[in-house]
Write an enzyme that holds these catalytic residues in place. Structure first.
Site, PDB file in Angstrom:
ATOM      1  N   GLU A 188      33.912  45.713  18.995  1.00 48.66           N
ATOM      2  CA  GLU A 188      34.739  44.805  19.800  1.00 48.66           C
ATOM      3  C   GLU A 188      33.843  43.820  20.538  1.00 48.66           C
ATOM      4  O   GLU A 188      32.612  43.966  20.552  1.00 48.66           O
ATOM      5  CB  GLU A 188      35.611  45.608  20.795  1.00 48.66           C
ATOM      6  N   HIS A 247      43.356  39.236  28.585  1.00 50.72           N
ATOM      7  CA  HIS A 247      43.047  39.529  27.184  1.00 50.72           C
ATOM      8  C   HIS A 247      43.300  38.259  26.383  1.00 50.72           C
ATOM      9  O   HIS A 247      44.328  37.612  26.558  1.00 50.72           O
ATOM     10  CB  HIS A 247      43.923  40.669  26.663  1.00 50.72           C
ATOM     11  N   ARG A 274      35.163  38.774  26.723  1.00 45.07           N
ATOM     12  CA  ARG A 274      36.552  38.360  26.858  1.00 45.07           C
ATOM     13  C   ARG A 274      36.802  37.187  27.788  1.00 45.07           C
ATOM     14  O   ARG A 274      37.677  36.369  27.540  1.00 45.07           O
ATOM     15  CB  ARG A 274      37.347  39.522  27.425  1.00 45.07           C
ATOM     16  N   HIS A 284      45.569  41.476  31.621  1.00 44.38           N
ATOM     17  CA  HIS A 284      45.379  42.707  30.858  1.00 44.38           C
ATOM     18  C   HIS A 284      44.829  43.863  31.691  1.00 44.38           C
ATOM     19  O   HIS A 284      45.287  44.989  31.562  1.00 44.38           O
ATOM     20  CB  HIS A 284      44.418  42.394  29.712  1.00 44.38           C
ATOM     21  N   ARG A 319      34.956  43.411  32.493  1.00 42.69           N
ATOM     22  CA  ARG A 319      34.880  44.706  31.798  1.00 42.69           C
ATOM     23  C   ARG A 319      34.531  44.526  30.329  1.00 42.69           C
ATOM     24  O   ARG A 319      35.123  43.697  29.628  1.00 42.69           O
ATOM     25  CB  ARG A 319      36.231  45.407  31.912  1.00 42.69           C
TER      26      ARG A 319
END
Ligand code: SIN
Length: 529
Positions: free
Chosen positions: A113, A235, A281, A342, A377
């Site tokens: 990811e 997100h 992100r 998110h 994060r």
């Protein structure tokens, strides 16, 4: 009044991990405001990050987390999670029986990811959270003599000895039984907030309806320190479709080679970051936001069509099925996506055992701020944190002694509601979510934050006016909480005049080295009350 050893509020991964482990040395009540599986854990698609590949290592996981966290991670906490994580993941796989995907040789299959430099995401297809939640609930049911689940019980407020003339220590909570409307008083040696996140503070979110920031709000009200609320993660890819509410398109799709494109087919991420579609992100979300504003389009596309169709159906069965129901075949068509709120990287500030700054009050999972995530994060570090801190807090509460005061006051029930209450609640709710999206979203400015602060103050004073005068309902409790959480986010964003990680302010586009510290807010130290 009900007495127990440990009261857990919330029934996701963190809360149930705690409950299972703590039930070895005490009786546990798990209160949850809807059904036990109604939470963010069940909705988690991606997986759990852990350095399990022989070519990977704890040090690399630590470095990736620190880099994405943009200077604000607490290194010791990152090391704890990266070091202890693999052991927990293996316990969930081998002891709890979570059906994580495995390769032909029986080894856990590892996905990739954004922000990760290695394959380290343990997953169960694209419904990892659901698989974990199901396995936990089964085990909790088997521990029925030690763990009591109270569904439809919504925590209203925490009980603290300060109200009875003692030092500030939490010893229980008032719970609203949403089926009967009665308020139950539960006293406990320790109270553990595991209430999850607060995505519903924004108009568009990947979170379920229960994510209303209840834990942060309750903790703030009893004087616990709250940290880093400005770092709300958006997100990059939530499905854009009028009939689909909050449906996440997992980052794992980009991990397997998905490409973000403008509607004319242009791949745009190479212009923003050397990791392209797998950039952290915050960078991907801002890039999409900028491209949507520049082109005027209402979404971008995630293109999977160059990958083998069979592989997509096998690896992402849930996403494939949902998209197909809406007329989108990801094997042959791009998936329309937009960013949405998110994950809250901020929360109740806790130490390495999950202890808040108020005695006997713990916070674990998304409701907490452990220091793992810093300003942004790293993907799939949240389930990891919930596992590690659920266990750590359970080990810590063993010795907590907490005699509660005699004569605990029952909840004051209020008057009957007036007919326009429902409309007041829904109007305020809507206004908060809209103002947060427009003024405190992916890109912020000083003026927008100022406006947001003025508006939230008005809304909160209106809520205060009728809150204590009408019969309590779940909707009213959630509204009061979400308004406070919005205020905490706005206040924290205003206290950070720089851009870092998830907090991007056009008036201060760069890092300010003086701001290399957490934003701490405690009741009584500033304007949020
Ligand atoms: C995802 O599947 O993209 C979500 C994973 C995460 O938020 O960590």
């Amino acid at each position: 009044m009900i007495e127990t050893d440990y009261l857990v509020i919330g029934s996701g991964l963190a809360g149930l991990t705690f409950a299972l482990r703590a039930s070895a040395h005490g009786r546990v009540i798990v209160a949850t405001k809807r059904a036990p599986a109604d939470g963010n854990t069940s909705w988690a698609q991606g997986g759990v990050a852990g350095a399990l590949d022989p070519d990977d290592g704890v040090a690399a996981h630590v470095e990736d987390t620190l880099r994405v966290g943009d200077g604000l991670c607490h290194r010791e906490v990152v090391e704890i999670c990266a070091r202890e994580g693999p052991e927990h993941i293996l316990w969930f796989a081998d002891e709890l029986g979570v059906p994580f995907d495995r390769d032909a040789a029986g080894h856990l299959e590892l996905g990739r990811e954004g922000g990760h430099t290695a394959r380290r995401i343990v997953h169960a297809k694209d419904t990892t959270g659901w698989a974990i939640q199901e396995a936990l609930l089964k085990r909790v049911a088997a521990r029925g003599e030690r763990i009591t689940l109270l569904p439809d019980h919504m925590a209203i407020d925490l009980l603290t000895t300060a109200k009875y003339g003692g030092p500030n220590a939490v010893f229980g909570a008032y719970l609203l039984d949403q089926r009967t409307g009665e308020v139950v008083t539960v006293v406990a040696r320790a109270v553990v907030l595991a209430t999850g996140g607060s995505g519903k503070v924004y108009l568009y979110t990947s979170n379920p309806d229960v994510a209303t920031g209840d834990g942060v709000a309750m903790a703030y009200r009893v004087g616990a320190r709250i940290a880093n609320m400005e770092f709300f993660q958006f997100h990059p890819t939530v499905l854009y479709h009028p009939a689909a509410k909050s449906f996440l398109i997992s980052e794992a799709l980009r991990g397997e080679g998905g490409i973000l494109r403008l509607r004319d087919g242009t791949a745009f991420m190479p212009r923003y970051h050397e990791m392209k579609d797998l950039a952290p992100r915050d960078i991907v979300s801002r890039a999409i936001d900028a491209e949507m504003k520049r082109t005027g389009d209402d979404h971008v596309d995630l293109d999977m069509t160059h990958l083998p169709g069979d592989f997509l159906v096998e690896r992402f069965p849930n996403i494939h099925r949902r998209c197909l129901e809406l007329g989108i075949d990801m094997r042959t068509q791009p998936i329309p996506v937009v960013p949405a709120a998110h994950y809250s990287c901020g929360g109740v500030a806790v130490d390495e055992r999950g202890r808040s700054t108020v005695k006997n009050l713990y916070a674990i999972g998304e409701v907490s701020m452990t220091g793992l995530h810093g300003a942004c994060r790293l993907a799939s570090n949240s389930l990891l944190e919930a596992m590690v801190f659920g266990a750590r807090a359970a080990d810590d509460v063993r010795d907590v002694q907490n005699p509660h005061p005699a004569g605990v006051a029952p909840w004051y029930a209020g008057e009957a509601g007036s007919p326009d209450d429902a409309v007041v609640v829904s109007h305020n709710w809507d206004e908060i979510r809209r103002l947060m999206w427009n003024y405190v979203g992916i890109v912020r400015t000083d003026r927008r934050l100022e406006r947001a602060a003025r508006r939230i103050e008005l809304i909160r004073s209106e809520i205060r006016d009728y809150y204590w005068n009408v019969t309590i309902t779940g909707d009213l409790v959630e509204l009061r909480n979400i308004a406070l959480v919005a205020d905490l986010i706005i206040e924290s964003a205003r206290r950070r005049p720089e851009s870092r990680g998830l907090h991007f302010n056009l008036d201060h586009p760069d890092h300010d080295p003086r701001m290399m510290r957490d934003t701490l807010v405690t009741r009584g130290d500033g304007p949020v009350v």
